[in-house]
Design a protein around this motif. Structure first.
Motif, PDB file in Angstrom:
ATOM      1  N   ASP A  45       0.856  -1.183   0.000  1.00  0.00           N
ATOM      2  CA  ASP A  45       0.000   0.000   0.000  1.00  0.00           C
ATOM      3  C   ASP A  45       0.895   1.237   0.000  1.00  0.00           C
ATOM      4  O   ASP A  45       1.819   1.339   0.820  1.00  0.00           O
ATOM      5  N   VAL A  46       0.631   2.162  -0.891  1.00  0.00           N
ATOM      6  CA  VAL A  46       1.495   3.341  -1.001  1.00  0.00           C
ATOM      7  C   VAL A  46       0.663   4.614  -0.978  1.00  0.00           C
ATOM      8  O   VAL A  46      -0.524   4.620  -1.318  1.00  0.00           O
ATOM      9  N   THR A  47       1.323   5.686  -0.558  1.00  0.00           N
ATOM     10  CA  THR A  47       0.731   7.022  -0.584  1.00  0.00           C
ATOM     11  C   THR A  47       1.611   7.902  -1.450  1.00  0.00           C
ATOM     12  O   THR A  47       2.810   8.028  -1.202  1.00  0.00           O
ATOM     13  N   ILE A  48       1.023   8.479  -2.466  1.00  0.00           N
ATOM     14  CA  ILE A  48       1.739   9.344  -3.402  1.00  0.00           C
ATOM     15  C   ILE A  48       1.324  10.782  -3.133  1.00  0.00           C
ATOM     16  O   ILE A  48       0.134  11.116  -3.224  1.00  0.00           O
ATOM     17  N   GLU A  49       2.286  11.631  -2.791  1.00  0.00           N
ATOM     18  CA  GLU A  49       1.966  13.048  -2.582  1.00  0.00           C
ATOM     19  C   GLU A  49       2.124  13.790  -3.898  1.00  0.00           C
ATOM     20  O   GLU A  49       3.163  13.729  -4.548  1.00  0.00           O
ATOM     21  N   THR A  50       1.072  14.474  -4.299  1.00  0.00           N
ATOM     22  CA  THR A  50       1.101  15.165  -5.580  1.00  0.00           C
ATOM     23  C   THR A  50       1.857  16.484  -5.465  1.00  0.00           C
ATOM     24  O   THR A  50       2.062  17.015  -4.369  1.00  0.00           O
ATOM     25  N   ARG A  51       2.233  17.007  -6.614  1.00  0.00           N
ATOM     26  CA  ARG A  51       2.974  18.269  -6.647  1.00  0.00           C
ATOM     27  C   ARG A  51       2.141  19.445  -6.154  1.00  0.00           C
ATOM     28  O   ARG A  51       2.709  20.492  -5.824  1.00  0.00           O
ATOM     29  N   ASP A  52       0.810  19.261  -6.103  1.00  0.00           N
ATOM     30  CA  ASP A  52      -0.025  20.330  -5.551  1.00  0.00           C
ATOM     31  C   ASP A  52      -0.592  19.970  -4.176  1.00  0.00           C
ATOM     32  O   ASP A  52      -1.564  20.562  -3.717  1.00  0.00           O
ATOM     33  N   GLY A  53       0.029  18.973  -3.512  1.00  0.00           N
ATOM     34  CA  GLY A  53      -0.227  18.771  -2.089  1.00  0.00           C
ATOM     35  C   GLY A  53      -1.304  17.784  -1.689  1.00  0.00           C
ATOM     36  O   GLY A  53      -1.663  17.712  -0.514  1.00  0.00           O
ATOM     37  N   LEU A  54      -1.812  16.974  -2.608  1.00  0.00           N
ATOM     38  CA  LEU A  54      -2.787  15.951  -2.247  1.00  0.00           C
ATOM     39  C   LEU A  54      -2.105  14.610  -2.012  1.00  0.00           C
ATOM     40  O   LEU A  54      -1.008  14.368  -2.509  1.00  0.00           O
ATOM     41  N   LYS A  55      -2.759  13.746  -1.269  1.00  0.00           N
ATOM     42  CA  LYS A  55      -2.254  12.389  -1.043  1.00  0.00           C
ATOM     43  C   LYS A  55      -3.132  11.406  -1.814  1.00  0.00           C
ATOM     44  O   LYS A  55      -4.340  11.335  -1.608  1.00  0.00           O
ATOM     45  N   LEU A  56      -2.492  10.655  -2.701  1.00  0.00           N
ATOM     46  CA  LEU A  56      -3.185   9.651  -3.503  1.00  0.00           C
ATOM     47  C   LEU A  56      -2.914   8.271  -2.925  1.00  0.00           C
ATOM     48  O   LEU A  56      -1.790   7.969  -2.512  1.00  0.00           O
ATOM     49  N   SER A  57      -3.918   7.430  -2.932  1.00  0.00           N
ATOM     50  CA  SER A  57      -3.804   6.075  -2.405  1.00  0.00           C
ATOM     51  C   SER A  57      -3.610   5.094  -3.555  1.00  0.00           C
ATOM     52  O   SER A  57      -4.275   5.191  -4.590  1.00  0.00           O
ATOM     53  N   GLY A  58      -2.664   4.147  -3.366  1.00  0.00           N
ATOM     54  CA  GLY A  58      -2.414   3.207  -4.445  1.00  0.00           C
ATOM     55  C   GLY A  58      -1.725   1.937  -3.993  1.00  0.00           C
ATOM     56  O   GLY A  58      -1.527   1.696  -2.799  1.00  0.00           O
ATOM     57  N   THR A 114     -13.111  16.286  -9.098  1.00  0.00           N
ATOM     58  CA  THR A 114     -12.402  15.801 -10.275  1.00  0.00           C
ATOM     59  C   THR A 114     -12.467  16.854 -11.369  1.00  0.00           C
ATOM     60  O   THR A 114     -13.459  17.589 -11.473  1.00  0.00           O
ATOM     61  N   THR A 115     -11.418  16.944 -12.183  1.00  0.00           N
ATOM     62  CA  THR A 115     -11.434  17.834 -13.347  1.00  0.00           C
ATOM     63  C   THR A 115     -11.445  17.012 -14.637  1.00  0.00           C
ATOM     64  O   THR A 115     -11.246  17.554 -15.726  1.00  0.00           O
ATOM     65  N   VAL A 116     -11.668  15.712 -14.516  1.00  0.00           N
ATOM     66  CA  VAL A 116     -11.845  14.795 -15.648  1.00  0.00           C
ATOM     67  C   VAL A 116     -10.714  14.925 -16.672  1.00  0.00           C
ATOM     68  O   VAL A 116     -10.943  15.020 -17.866  1.00  0.00           O
ATOM     69  N   GLY A 117      -9.478  14.970 -16.154  1.00  0.00           N
ATOM     70  CA  GLY A 117      -8.330  14.915 -17.048  1.00  0.00           C
ATOM     71  C   GLY A 117      -7.400  16.100 -17.006  1.00  0.00           C
ATOM     72  O   GLY A 117      -6.274  16.030 -17.488  1.00  0.00           O
ATOM     73  N   GLU A 118      -7.838  17.229 -16.441  1.00  0.00           N
ATOM     74  CA  GLU A 118      -6.987  18.423 -16.434  1.00  0.00           C
ATOM     75  C   GLU A 118      -5.963  18.349 -15.291  1.00  0.00           C
ATOM     76  O   GLU A 118      -4.788  18.132 -15.524  1.00  0.00           O
ATOM     77  N   LYS A 119      -6.399  18.459 -14.055  1.00  0.00           N
ATOM     78  CA  LYS A 119      -5.461  18.377 -12.932  1.00  0.00           C
ATOM     79  C   LYS A 119      -4.978  16.953 -12.688  1.00  0.00           C
ATOM     80  O   LYS A 119      -3.966  16.742 -12.006  1.00  0.00           O
ATOM     81  N   GLU A 120      -5.675  15.972 -13.268  1.00  0.00           N
ATOM     82  CA  GLU A 120      -5.256  14.576 -13.103  1.00  0.00           C
ATOM     83  C   GLU A 120      -3.901  14.302 -13.741  1.00  0.00           C
ATOM     84  O   GLU A 120      -3.232  13.323 -13.381  1.00  0.00           O
ATOM     85  N   LEU A 121      -3.482  15.150 -14.651  1.00  0.00           N
ATOM     86  CA  LEU A 121      -2.123  15.021 -15.195  1.00  0.00           C
ATOM     87  C   LEU A 121      -1.098  15.159 -14.079  1.00  0.00           C
ATOM     88  O   LEU A 121      -0.067  14.470 -14.081  1.00  0.00           O
ATOM     89  N   ILE A 122      -1.369  16.031 -13.123  1.00  0.00           N
ATOM     90  CA  ILE A 122      -0.474  16.202 -11.970  1.00  0.00           C
ATOM     91  C   ILE A 122      -0.357  14.895 -11.212  1.00  0.00           C
ATOM     92  O   ILE A 122       0.725  14.542 -10.714  1.00  0.00           O
ATOM     93  N   ASP A 123      -1.460  14.151 -11.114  1.00  0.00           N
ATOM     94  CA  ASP A 123      -1.447  12.878 -10.385  1.00  0.00           C
ATOM     95  C   ASP A 123      -0.481  11.885 -11.027  1.00  0.00           C
ATOM     96  O   ASP A 123       0.294  11.211 -10.332  1.00  0.00           O
ATOM     97  N   VAL A 124      -0.520  11.788 -12.353  1.00  0.00           N
ATOM     98  CA  VAL A 124       0.360  10.846 -13.047  1.00  0.00           C
ATOM     99  C   VAL A 124       1.819  11.275 -12.932  1.00  0.00           C
ATOM    100  O   VAL A 124       2.697  10.448 -12.650  1.00  0.00           O
ATOM    101  N   ILE A 125       2.081  12.531 -13.152  1.00  0.00           N
ATOM    102  CA  ILE A 125       3.459  13.033 -13.032  1.00  0.00           C
ATOM    103  C   ILE A 125       3.980  12.797 -11.623  1.00  0.00           C
ATOM    104  O   ILE A 125       5.143  12.402 -11.429  1.00  0.00           O
ATOM    105  N   SER A 126       3.132  12.994 -10.617  1.00  0.00           N
ATOM    106  CA  SER A 126       3.540  12.779  -9.225  1.00  0.00           C
ATOM    107  C   SER A 126       3.769  11.306  -8.928  1.00  0.00           C
ATOM    108  O   SER A 126       4.658  10.946  -8.138  1.00  0.00           O
TER     109      SER A 126
END
Length: 286
Positions: A45-58, A114-126
């Protein structure tokens, strides 16, 4: 009296449009109970911190020196059993390591909208930042396999992040306004014209910027496999074909596969052919 009635109807209409817009950008969270261990693989189980400060679960599932990141669609999560579970299992069986996470405002990840693809790019890069930091030995070759919203992000990431080698985009919305309008009818049985009144509220709630996916047809120059379905009620195959025709002018490694499936259902309807085509693509470019 008539003026007050008109004002009341107008206010009610705008309130309803705002409500619909709010529901669109704050979908219900889909969380399941299966894990990669049910597929026969150990995971973390991992936590990914995004470049804009959110924590993603994965999940991080180590399995080979090359890593593929599957990206889920709008309203879904890594637990989706229509395409995500099968994709994760397929990639692991083919010897790839897998990093999979829930996009912001989905699954167990942080985020209000959700921004349905706009800010989600940050998630992938992070997520790639996380992989490079924690498992650099698995980050030399990175591929993406995205579905719907995840397919939009796949296309954008190929243009924006040099660390990605190739990507598969299954059912990618190219004209997001058209897909959004069709989505109102498909998901909520509302008229498509309502989208023009709902859209300003979605941007107001999220602060998201408008995407023009067609411009990426001139920017993506890495291997890309596009998958479209003839029976897709949200994304017309001719729209994906238009992107393909534009992209192949600058990208010799773009491929298009059109099937008879509905939205993101090619894997479900034609599992063996989907896996064969995707594995051939990944083996050649990853």
């Amino acid at each position: 009296m008539m003026l007050w009635l008109i004002l009341f109807i107008l206010l009610a209409f705008l309130t309803f449009s705002a409500f619909v817009g709010y529901k669109m950008v704050k979908p219900p969270r889909f969380v399941g109970d299966w894990t990669p261990r049910d597929l026969g693989y150990d995971y973390e189980d991992v936590t990914i911190e995004t470049r804009d400060g959110l924590k993603l679960s994965g999940w991080w599932i180590p399995n080979g020196d090359k890593t593929v990141i599957p990206l889920h669609g709008y309203t879904r999560s890594r637990w989706d059993e229509v395409y995500m579970r099968q994709t994760i299992e397929f990639l692991l069986n083919e010897g790839y390591s897998v990093l999979v996470f829930d996009f912001r405002a989905h699954g167990k990840s942080e985020g209000n909208y959700t921004t349905v693809g706009e800010k989600e790019l940050i998630d992938v890069i992070s997520a790639i930042d996380w992989l490079k930091k924690h498992h650099p030995e698995n980050a030399e070759k990175i591929g993406l396999v995205g579905f719907s919203m995840g397919a939009v992000v796949t296309i954008r990431a190929l243009a924006e992040d040099e660390r990605i080698a190739c990507g598969v985009a299954d059912s990618p919305p190219i004209y997001l306004d058209k897909t959004g309008a069709r989505g109102l009818k498909y998901f909520a049985n509302l008229p498509e014209w309502l989208y023009h009144f709902v859209k300003p509220f979605t941007k107001l709630f999220t602060g998201g910027k408008e995407l023009n996916m067609v411009e990426y047809a001139h920017r993506v120059k890495k291997p890309l496999l596009l998958i479209a379905g003839e029976k897709d009620p949200l994304v017309r195959p001719e729209e994906v074909r238009e992107f393909y025709e534009r992209n192949k002018k600058v990208n010799p490694n773009v491929e298009l596969w059109v099937t008879d499936a509905p939205h993101v259902r090619t894997l479900k309807l034609h599992p063996e052919e989907w896996k064969a085509r995707v594995e051939d693509f990944l083996s050649r470019h990853l």
